[in-house]
Design a protein around this motif. Structure first.
Motif, PDB file in Angstrom:
ATOM      1  N   UNK A  88       0.864  -1.171   0.000  1.00 24.21           N
ATOM      2  CA  UNK A  88       0.000   0.000   0.000  1.00 24.21           C
ATOM      3  C   UNK A  88       0.905   1.227   0.000  1.00 24.21           C
ATOM      4  N   UNK A  89       0.548   2.195  -0.828  1.00 25.41           N
ATOM      5  CA  UNK A  89       1.354   3.402  -0.940  1.00 25.41           C
ATOM      6  C   UNK A  89       0.503   4.647  -0.920  1.00 25.41           C
ATOM      7  N   UNK A  90       1.176   5.755  -0.704  1.00 25.27           N
ATOM      8  CA  UNK A  90       0.485   7.043  -0.698  1.00 25.27           C
ATOM      9  C   UNK A  90       1.423   8.105  -1.253  1.00 25.27           C
ATOM     10  N   UNK A  91       0.978   8.863  -2.238  1.00 20.32           N
ATOM     11  CA  UNK A  91       1.741   9.965  -2.824  1.00 20.32           C
ATOM     12  C   UNK A  91       1.089  11.279  -2.419  1.00 20.32           C
ATOM     13  N   UNK A  92       1.920  12.218  -1.978  1.00 22.28           N
ATOM     14  CA  UNK A  92       1.411  13.497  -1.491  1.00 22.28           C
ATOM     15  C   UNK A  92       2.399  14.591  -1.885  1.00 22.28           C
ATOM     16  N   UNK A  93       1.919  15.811  -2.010  1.00 28.40           N
ATOM     17  CA  UNK A  93       2.775  16.957  -2.301  1.00 28.40           C
ATOM     18  C   UNK A  93       3.149  17.672  -1.019  1.00 28.40           C
ATOM     19  N   UNK A  94       4.233  17.252  -0.377  1.00 30.32           N
ATOM     20  CA  UNK A  94       4.651  17.857   0.885  1.00 30.32           C
ATOM     21  C   UNK A  94       5.478  19.119   0.686  1.00 30.32           C
ATOM     22  N   UNK A  95       6.078  19.278  -0.492  1.00 25.83           N
ATOM     23  CA  UNK A  95       6.937  20.439  -0.748  1.00 25.83           C
ATOM     24  C   UNK A  95       6.932  20.742  -2.238  1.00 25.83           C
ATOM     25  N   UNK A  96       7.656  21.785  -2.628  1.00 30.67           N
ATOM     26  CA  UNK A  96       7.677  22.226  -4.024  1.00 30.67           C
ATOM     27  C   UNK A  96       8.636  21.412  -4.889  1.00 30.67           C
TER      28      UNK A  96
END
Length: 138
Positions: A59-67
């Motif tokens: 199971x994975x999760x992709x997120x935009x934590x920074x630029x």
């Protein structure tokens, strides 16, 4: 969603296996959550040997934590039965993180993995592995 299934027949060319089948399925949701599942089995030629089998999930999760670019996290688990000998059970558990750096086509990654082997009549130490690195695409 992507998936694949494979069948092989090595009866005439392999000294250890007759045939086998495996398959996998991966899904990525718009939310950034991803799932992967794979399983397979191999029929061994040796008489009285159990078929080798495995199951794997992630199971994975992709997120935009920074630029810099997407940050991806994942956890996986695998179970492998009768691979080296009958009644062996090997398990593997991992945690990973990847930070993409879009402007330069690079990724930084780090991961941890734990391996354990259970075998009747034997005792093995577990293996713990940590890895870090970078990938540059050009």
């Amino acid at each position: 969603m992507n998936g694949a299934i494979a069948y092989f027949n090595q009866a005439g060319i392999s000294t250890d296996a007759n045939n086998g089948i495996s398959g996998s399925l991966s899904m990525l949701h718009d939310s950034g959550v991803s799932l992967t599942f794979a399983t397979g089995t191999k029929d061994l030629k040796a008489q009285n040997r159990k078929d080798q089998q495995f199951m794997y999930g992630k199971i994975g999760y992709a997120v935009g934590l920074n630029a810099l670019g997407p940050t991806r996290f994942s956890v996986d688990y695998g179970k492998y039965d009768d691979i080296a000998q009958d009644n062996d059970t090997m398990t593997s558990f991992g945690v990973q993180a990847v930070q993409d750096i879009d402007d330069v086509g690079a990724s930084l990654y780090a991961g941890y993995r734990h391996y354990a082997l259970d075998r009747t009549g034997s005792s093995f130490d577990d293996i713990y592995a940590v890895m870090t690195g970078a990938r540059i695409s050009f």
